[in-house]
Design an enzyme around this catalytic site. Structure first.
Site, PDB file in Angstrom:
ATOM      1  N   SER A 172       0.835  -1.198   0.000  1.00 23.48           N
ATOM      2  CA  SER A 172       0.000   0.000   0.000  1.00 23.48           C
ATOM      3  C   SER A 172       0.875   1.256   0.000  1.00 23.48           C
ATOM      4  O   SER A 172       1.660   1.458  -0.919  1.00 23.48           O
ATOM      5  CB  SER A 172      -0.959  -0.048   1.187  1.00 23.48           C
ATOM      6  N   ASP A 218      -9.012  -4.652  -6.010  1.00 25.01           N
ATOM      7  CA  ASP A 218      -8.540  -3.595  -5.112  1.00 25.01           C
ATOM      8  C   ASP A 218      -9.437  -2.363  -5.251  1.00 25.01           C
ATOM      9  O   ASP A 218      -9.531  -1.767  -6.323  1.00 25.01           O
ATOM     10  CB  ASP A 218      -7.091  -3.238  -5.457  1.00 25.01           C
ATOM     11  N   HIS A 250      -7.029  -5.386  -1.993  1.00 22.06           N
ATOM     12  CA  HIS A 250      -5.921  -4.527  -1.564  1.00 22.06           C
ATOM     13  C   HIS A 250      -5.127  -5.160  -0.434  1.00 22.06           C
ATOM     14  O   HIS A 250      -3.919  -4.932  -0.303  1.00 22.06           O
ATOM     15  CB  HIS A 250      -6.477  -3.175  -1.108  1.00 22.06           C
TER      16      HIS A 250
END
Length: 303
Positions: A172, A218, A250
């Site tokens: 991330s 995601d 994600h």
């Protein structure tokens, strides 16, 4: 004593000539069977571990036993401490090293599974904590570099590391941070952003071989607005690849994942260790499967 027949003398002469010719070939390395091992060693001086197979890079544990040591945030500057995982053996020479950052609001535990998984394949791996859980990608990039500097200069395992063979990974915002780190330090040998997030979508400055990993489901850092633009903006001359995970989110990189491990190991081995034995898993390009939505890249690799 009677002289030997002429045909026997001619045969002996031919034999002596053959022996002399073989000796000359040996002297200059003309027999490929003699020269090949030395040539291979020269081509891959950092080759570590047995010849890889699909089973060996998909396995939860690689060929190396792993030890670990904790690094307190109070004993370091520039990042939030973490855990170092390393091959226990000292008999195989030095190893390449990788620093890995967690994502926004996440702690080190969210990427901890990668530590022993990668270390067991022959790397020193530093899963780090961040200064705060809200650090942005540029800060996380600086923290990854600070962690690598600590690892190679001050850590208790620094003698086990080749300081010229380093890489970064992150999830991330940590993935966005891995791009920032590669931009800031072109000497890095590999970068792997995992479902990366960054407001900067273009990375033409990067000179580090980069594997971008996205996820088809995601909704935080969608591939259309993050991973795909990241990949497409990397220089066409760069060794680069784009792996889009199938049926993933994600947060897929936060738990043990065979596909992420398989291609991360192959990428790190190929570019940190220059171990061409792992090229087979990257080129030809992997095809879509139950776990791969899409894979792009440039083959064969050049560096």
């Amino acid at each position: 004593m009677r002289n030997a027949p002429a045909h026997r003398r001619r045969g002996s002469g031919r034999l002596r000539s053959l022996v002399a010719g073989l000796a000359a070939l040996l002297a200059v390395g003309g027999l490929s069977s003699v020269a090949t091992p030395a040539a291979q060693a020269a081509d891959n001086p950092y080759e570590r571990g047995p010849a890889p197979t699909t089973a060996s890079i998909e396995a939860p544990n690689g060929p190396y036993a792993v030890s670990q040591t904790s690094v307190s945030s109070l004993s370091v500057t520039g990042f939030g401490g973490g855990t170092v995982y390393y091959p226990t053996t000292t008999g195989d020479g030095t190893f390449g090293a990788v620093a890995i950052s967690p994502g926004f609001t996440a702690g080190e535990s969210s990427i901890a599974w990668l530590g022993p998984r990668l270390a067991s394949q022959g790397f020193v791996v530093f899963t780090i904590g961040t200064l705060t859980r809200y650090d942005q990608p540029d800060s996380r990039g600086s923290q990854l570099l600070a962690a690598l500097d600590y690892l190679t200069q001050r850590s208790t395992v620094r003698a086990r590391i080749d300081s010229g063979r380093l890489g970064v990974m992150g999830h991330s915002m940590g993935g966005g941070g891995s791009l920032e780190a590669a931009k800031s330090r072109p000497s890095l040998q590999a970068a792997i952003p995992l479902t990366g997030w960054n407001t900067d979508k273009t990375w033409p400055e990067i000179k580090t071989p980069t594997l971008v990993v996205g996820a088809d489901g995601d909704t935080v850092a969608s591939v259309g607005s993050h991973s795909e633009p990241f990949y497409e903006s990397l220089p066409s001359s760069l060794d680069k690849a784009y792996l889009e995970l199938n049926n993933a989110t994600h947060f897929t990189p936060n738990t043990s994942n065979t596909t992420i491990a398989k291609y991360s190991i192959s990428w790190l081995k190929r570019f940190i260790d220059n171990d061409t034995r792992y090229e087979q898993f990257l080129c030809p390009l992997p095809r879509p499967s139950l776990t791969i939505e899409e894979y792009r890249g440039n083959c064969p690799h050049t560096s």
